[in-house]
Design a protein around this motif. Structure first.
Motif, PDB file in Angstrom:
ATOM      1  N   PRO A 105       0.832  -1.204   0.000  1.00  0.00           N
ATOM      2  CA  PRO A 105       0.000   0.000   0.000  1.00  0.00           C
ATOM      3  C   PRO A 105       0.865   1.252   0.000  1.00  0.00           C
ATOM      4  O   PRO A 105       2.010   1.234   0.464  1.00  0.00           O
ATOM      5  CB  PRO A 105      -0.793  -0.127   1.307  1.00  0.00           C
ATOM      6  N   CYS A 106       0.310   2.344  -0.493  1.00  0.00           N
ATOM      7  CA  CYS A 106       1.081   3.590  -0.520  1.00  0.00           C
ATOM      8  C   CYS A 106       1.154   4.230   0.867  1.00  0.00           C
ATOM      9  O   CYS A 106       2.058   5.015   1.142  1.00  0.00           O
ATOM     10  CB  CYS A 106       0.472   4.569  -1.520  1.00  0.00           C
ATOM     11  N   GLU A 107       0.182   3.915   1.731  1.00  0.00           N
ATOM     12  CA  GLU A 107       0.116   4.435   3.101  1.00  0.00           C
ATOM     13  C   GLU A 107      -0.186   5.927   3.152  1.00  0.00           C
ATOM     14  O   GLU A 107      -0.054   6.558   4.199  1.00  0.00           O
ATOM     15  CB  GLU A 107       1.415   4.144   3.874  1.00  0.00           C
ATOM     16  N   MET A 108      -0.598   6.517   2.018  1.00  0.00           N
ATOM     17  CA  MET A 108      -0.779   7.963   1.971  1.00  0.00           C
ATOM     18  C   MET A 108      -2.093   8.408   1.345  1.00  0.00           C
ATOM     19  O   MET A 108      -2.444   9.585   1.441  1.00  0.00           O
ATOM     20  CB  MET A 108       0.378   8.611   1.197  1.00  0.00           C
ATOM     21  N   CYS A 109      -2.832   7.522   0.691  1.00  0.00           N
ATOM     22  CA  CYS A 109      -4.055   7.938  -0.003  1.00  0.00           C
ATOM     23  C   CYS A 109      -5.253   7.925   0.947  1.00  0.00           C
ATOM     24  O   CYS A 109      -5.172   7.441   2.081  1.00  0.00           O
ATOM     25  CB  CYS A 109      -4.312   7.039  -1.213  1.00  0.00           C
ATOM     26  N   VAL A 110      -6.368   8.442   0.482  1.00  0.00           N
ATOM     27  CA  VAL A 110      -7.594   8.492   1.280  1.00  0.00           C
ATOM     28  C   VAL A 110      -7.998   7.093   1.731  1.00  0.00           C
ATOM     29  O   VAL A 110      -8.355   6.871   2.897  1.00  0.00           O
ATOM     30  CB  VAL A 110      -8.732   9.139   0.465  1.00  0.00           C
ATOM     31  N   ASP A 111      -7.929   6.129   0.818  1.00  0.00           N
ATOM     32  CA  ASP A 111      -8.330   4.759   1.141  1.00  0.00           C
ATOM     33  C   ASP A 111      -7.462   4.173   2.252  1.00  0.00           C
ATOM     34  O   ASP A 111      -7.973   3.538   3.177  1.00  0.00           O
ATOM     35  CB  ASP A 111      -8.239   3.889  -0.119  1.00  0.00           C
ATOM     36  N   CYS A 112      -6.170   4.378   2.182  1.00  0.00           N
ATOM     37  CA  CYS A 112      -5.268   3.847   3.209  1.00  0.00           C
ATOM     38  C   CYS A 112      -5.547   4.472   4.575  1.00  0.00           C
ATOM     39  O   CYS A 112      -5.557   3.785   5.598  1.00  0.00           O
ATOM     40  CB  CYS A 112      -3.814   4.082   2.813  1.00  0.00           C
ATOM     41  N   PHE A 117      -4.439  -0.335   6.344  1.00  0.00           N
ATOM     42  CA  PHE A 117      -3.517  -1.140   5.553  1.00  0.00           C
ATOM     43  C   PHE A 117      -2.576  -1.859   6.503  1.00  0.00           C
ATOM     44  O   PHE A 117      -2.428  -1.486   7.667  1.00  0.00           O
ATOM     45  CB  PHE A 117      -2.701  -0.262   4.584  1.00  0.00           C
ATOM     46  N   ALA A 118      -1.954  -2.899   6.000  1.00  0.00           N
ATOM     47  CA  ALA A 118      -0.920  -3.621   6.741  1.00  0.00           C
ATOM     48  C   ALA A 118       0.132  -4.046   5.742  1.00  0.00           C
ATOM     49  O   ALA A 118      -0.113  -4.905   4.898  1.00  0.00           O
ATOM     50  CB  ALA A 118      -1.502  -4.829   7.460  1.00  0.00           C
ATOM     51  N   ALA A 119       1.288  -3.431   5.808  1.00  0.00           N
ATOM     52  CA  ALA A 119       2.380  -3.746   4.891  1.00  0.00           C
ATOM     53  C   ALA A 119       3.361  -4.669   5.590  1.00  0.00           C
ATOM     54  O   ALA A 119       3.810  -4.386   6.697  1.00  0.00           O
ATOM     55  CB  ALA A 119       3.085  -2.473   4.439  1.00  0.00           C
ATOM     56  N   GLY A 120       3.675  -5.786   4.941  1.00  0.00           N
ATOM     57  CA  GLY A 120       4.594  -6.744   5.532  1.00  0.00           C
ATOM     58  C   GLY A 120       5.936  -6.114   5.837  1.00  0.00           C
ATOM     59  O   GLY A 120       6.614  -5.621   4.952  1.00  0.00           O
ATOM     60  N   GLY A 121       6.311  -6.106   7.105  1.00  0.00           N
ATOM     61  CA  GLY A 121       7.590  -5.531   7.496  1.00  0.00           C
ATOM     62  C   GLY A 121       7.592  -4.020   7.548  1.00  0.00           C
ATOM     63  O   GLY A 121       8.602  -3.406   7.871  1.00  0.00           O
TER      64      GLY A 121
END
Length: 338
Positions: A105-112, A117-121
């Motif tokens: 995930p970008c971790e920065m958009c409205v959806d996130c 979100f959960a990004a591995g590591g």
């Protein structure tokens, strides 16, 4: 504007830490075509559970279930389509455009920021949109059908050019058109624009479940909006209370107006539930729906989405591996349907 009545439970801006503000949307979902709630192509039966029929009616019945992911995944994708169209998706750490089910995930958009979100590591953001299983009002035995499916050859028959019969013959369960599901979606510590975004995703999403390019049409309506410092009763409790209130016998297809009236009678008693501080009237609810439609209109949508996206700017952390990038000219990874 009626949305301002929710001010006591609306955040002024996005905040990293929760402050116990809940907004609950009571949603009536009605199938408008044959619909399939199971993993596509798995051959599994339609999702269902054995539960108590009502709160007072203690008979055990089998109800259809619209699972959490079957609700939120199409609604997220709808919102993301417009974020992509308005170039409001960002690139992730590996340089790819933000996309669902890719572990980047970008971790920065409205959806996130909203759905989490959960990004591995990497980092993680807990969803502020809380969902639970939606249950059918009527028993599964009343609202399920079965179809025989065959695959014909190009000559329009079940036999190929050599006269061999096709073996592609199967039967499949489906949910009939006109089936009602009741559901509660809880929003935690959201702003007014975030509320508009989530309601828009719910109201404008029209396809759910497996084989959604062929079946799965559904209409959603918001029956009530509550503000509180705690969650409302569950979706199952709502369905059971409405089931008790409906005059028997019940049969499919059920009159939507009659069901809506009984559901609102049940909801009127929730104003006194522990922790509830705000409950919108029918007129105030209609005003909120008009407000949402205006913000999602062709004239206002671009400004609305960009304003919402800009509200997260102080909290964005650009990944060290790549700079912020917009969606223009980028090829997005395939988003897996749930």
């Amino acid at each position: 504007m009626s949305i301002q009545k929710l001010s006591p439970v609306l955040a002024q801006t996005y905040e990293n830490f929760p402050k116990g503000r809940f907004i609950s949307l009571v949603v009536l979902r009605k199938t408008q075509s044959e619909t399939i709630f199971r993993t596509e192509g798995s051959g599994e039966p339609i999702c269902s559970e054995f539960v108590q029929a009502g709160i007072n009616d203690e008979d055990i019945i089998q109800r259809l279930v619209m699972t959490k992911r079957k609700q939120v995944a199409p609604e997220r994708r709808y919102g993301r389509e417009h974020l992509r169209a308005h170039e409001l998706l960002y690139t992730s750490k590996d340089g790819s455009l933000c996309s669902l089910n890719t572990n980047s995930p970008c971790e920065m958009c409205v959806d996130c920021f909203l759905y989490g979100f959960a990004a591995g590591g990497g980092g993680a953001q807990k969803s502020r949109i809380w969902t639970e299983d939606a249950f059918s009002v009527l028993p599964a035995t009343e609202v399920l059908g079965e179809r025989t499916i065959n695959a014909i050859y190009e000559n329009g028959t079940m036999r190929d050019q050599n006269g061999n019969a096709s073996t592609a013959l199967n039967t499949s369960e489906y949910i009939k058109p006109g089936v009602h599901f009741l559901d509660i979606v809880t929003l935690k510590d959201v702003t007014a624009d975030e509320l508009r975004y989530v309601i828009g995703n719910i109201l404008y999403t029209s396809r759910y479940g497996a084989v959604s390019s062929r079946v799965g049409r559904m209409e959603n309506a918001i029956l009530g909006i509550f503000g509180s410092i705690a969650e409302l009763p569950s979706s199952l409790e709502l369905v059971q209370a409405v089931y008790d209130a409906l005059e028997k016998p019940l049969e499919h297809p059920m009159n939507t107006k009659r069901l809506t009236e009984k559901a609102k009678e049940v909801l009127s008693s929730w104003k006194n539930k522990r922790g509830v501080s705000v409950s919108l009237s029918d007129e105030e609810l209609a005003s909120v729906m008009t407000d949402v439609d205006n913000h999602w209109s062709a004239e206002e949508r671009d400004n609305f989405l960009k304003r919402l996206s800009q509200s997260y700017e102080p909290f964005r952390q650009v990944p060290a591996e790549s700079k912020k990038g917009k969606s223009k000219g980028k090829k997005a990874p395939v988003e897996v349907e749930s």
